[in-house]
Design an enzyme around this catalytic site. Structure first.
Site, PDB file in Angstrom:
ATOM      1  N   ASP A  74       0.771  -1.246   0.000  1.00 46.54           N
ATOM      2  CA  ASP A  74       0.000   0.000   0.000  1.00 46.54           C
ATOM      3  C   ASP A  74       0.806   1.302   0.000  1.00 46.54           C
ATOM      4  O   ASP A  74       0.383   2.265  -0.620  1.00 46.54           O
ATOM      5  CB  ASP A  74      -1.005  -0.029   1.158  1.00 46.54           C
ATOM      6  CG  ASP A  74      -2.061  -1.094   0.921  1.00 46.54           C
ATOM      7  OD1 ASP A  74      -2.518  -1.209  -0.233  1.00 46.54           O
ATOM      8  OD2 ASP A  74      -2.406  -1.826   1.857  1.00 46.54           O
ATOM      9  N   HIS A 170     -10.268  -2.096  -1.578  1.00 46.51           N
ATOM     10  CA  HIS A 170      -9.370  -1.715  -2.665  1.00 46.51           C
ATOM     11  C   HIS A 170      -9.843  -2.304  -3.996  1.00 46.51           C
ATOM     12  O   HIS A 170     -10.501  -3.340  -4.018  1.00 46.51           O
ATOM     13  CB  HIS A 170      -7.951  -2.256  -2.400  1.00 46.51           C
ATOM     14  CG  HIS A 170      -7.193  -1.535  -1.340  1.00 46.51           C
ATOM     15  ND1 HIS A 170      -6.493  -2.192  -0.352  1.00 46.51           N
ATOM     16  CD2 HIS A 170      -6.992  -0.217  -1.117  1.00 46.51           C
ATOM     17  CE1 HIS A 170      -5.900  -1.306   0.436  1.00 46.51           C
ATOM     18  NE2 HIS A 170      -6.197  -0.104   0.004  1.00 46.51           N
ATOM     19  N   CYS A 257      -1.433  -7.976  -1.104  1.00 49.66           N
ATOM     20  CA  CYS A 257      -1.110  -6.899  -0.136  1.00 49.66           C
ATOM     21  C   CYS A 257       0.230  -7.100   0.559  1.00 49.66           C
ATOM     22  O   CYS A 257       0.838  -6.144   1.029  1.00 49.66           O
ATOM     23  CB  CYS A 257      -2.152  -6.833   0.967  1.00 49.66           C
ATOM     24  SG  CYS A 257      -3.829  -7.078   0.431  1.00 49.66           S
TER      25      CYS A 257
HETATM   26  C1  CIR Z   1      -6.074  -1.858   5.807  1.00 50.99           C
HETATM   27  O1  CIR Z   1      -7.269  -1.646   6.058  1.00 50.99           O
HETATM   28  O2  CIR Z   1      -5.344  -0.992   5.353  1.00 50.99           O
HETATM   29  C2  CIR Z   1      -5.502  -3.227   6.104  1.00 50.99           C
HETATM   30  N1  CIR Z   1      -6.177  -3.776   7.241  1.00 50.99           N
HETATM   31  C3  CIR Z   1      -5.642  -4.145   4.920  1.00 50.99           C
HETATM   32  C4  CIR Z   1      -4.814  -3.692   3.757  1.00 50.99           C
HETATM   33  C5  CIR Z   1      -4.926  -4.594   2.593  1.00 50.99           C
HETATM   34  N2  CIR Z   1      -4.059  -4.181   1.549  1.00 50.99           N
HETATM   35  C6  CIR Z   1      -4.301  -4.347   0.273  1.00 50.99           C
HETATM   36  O3  CIR Z   1      -5.391  -4.769  -0.115  1.00 50.99           O
HETATM   37  N3  CIR Z   1      -3.371  -3.953  -0.594  1.00 50.99           N
END
Ligand code: CIR
Length: 267
Positions: A74, A170, A257
């Site tokens: 991210d 996302h 992720c």
């Molecule tokens: C969030 O809400 O940011 C994290 N709990 C999950 C992030 C997942 N990342 C992604 O889909 N690239």
């Protein structure tokens, strides 16, 4: 950024060990948090799987102050010829960028920064042979997406904006690239005009989280908990490797992720 190799050909990746604070990771609906041991086991198996697919994996140390920092996809985007530091669209994650920046500056000659004031999460960005798709979401706004398009163009690539279905974290929570011509997507996203240039495989109703798969070289990593999707991908002729995601799904995450991936020249 222009290249002749497939956009899913990778030989390098960065991951970050989960911190014990991962049990407090962000989630839209609380279905009970993950355990540290459970996340760690899934993460260890993930690293081993990337390595068996031919990827050299750099493992960064855990960051207790950032429960979601295991999701290194991210705060940045990486390409063969450079990286772009993003501005994650949720307060508790914004400073993850500063944590990964020195690592990327060490590894890439060119590191751009997303110009303020927009925001963008890497989870909203899909690499395709026709350029990047940037999904607008609660995490990625139009200003951020437009700024990102300029940054991507500065690296010699191209990108365009798409919509992320409502209620989905996302863009890639609901869709993934399977090969040069094919996307896998949830029913909600499959009909979106954004995929008009691709063949679309739709995950069965009830298996929506299975739309986040990870194509690396000749392998499609897919969530182990969705047998109908696994069978469908197998029938389509993909080399499918199931990986457990039950724990990370409790904090709204999937396979893409947990890594930043790129093709590193000169190895
Ligand atoms: C969030 O809400 O940011 C994290 N709990 C999950 C992030 C997942 N990342 C992604 O889909 N690239």
């Amino acid at each position: 950024m222009s290249q002749t190799r497939p956009v899913y050909e990778f030989n390098a990746a960065i991951v970050r060990e989960p911190s014990t604070s991962v049990v407090n990771g962000l989630r839209a609906d609380d279905r009970g948090g993950p355990t540290y041991g459970g996340v760690k086991a899934e993460h260890d198996a993930y690293i081993a799987a990337l390595r068996s697919a031919g990827v050299e994996v750099t493992v960064l140390p855990p960051l207790e102050a950032f429960p979601d920092s295991i999701f290194v996809e991210d705060p940045a985007l990486v390409f063969t010829n450079g990286a772009i530091l993003l501005r994650p669209g949720t307060p508790s994650r914004v400073n993850e960028t500063a944590e990964i920046a020195p690592v990327l500056r060490e590894m890439f000659e060119t590191v751009l920064e997303l110009p303020a004031p927009g925001q963008a999460d890497g989870g909203d960005i899909m690499y395709t042979p026709k350029g990047l798709l940037i999904g607008l979401s609660d995490r990625t706004d139009k200003i951020g997406a437009e700024a990102l398009i300029s940054s991507v163009e500065n690296l010699g690539g191209k990108a365009r904006i798409a919509e992320t279905p409502k209620g989905v974290l996302h863009f890639k929570t609901a869709s993934s690239l399977l090969d040069d011509e094919t996307i896998i997507a949830t029913p909600a996203l499959a009909d979106a005009a954004v995929f008009e240039d691709f063949r679309t495989i739709v995950v069965p109703k009830g298996e929506e989280p299975a739309a986040n798969v990870l194509r690396i070289n000749d392998v499609v990593f897919a969530s182990a908990g969705y047998p109908r999707t696994l069978e469908m991908l197998d029938n389509e002729g993909y080399k499918v490797v199931p990986l457990k995601t039950a724990e990370i799904e409790k904090i709204d995450a999937g396979l893409s992720c947990m890594s930043l991936r790129w093709y590193r020249n000169g190895r």
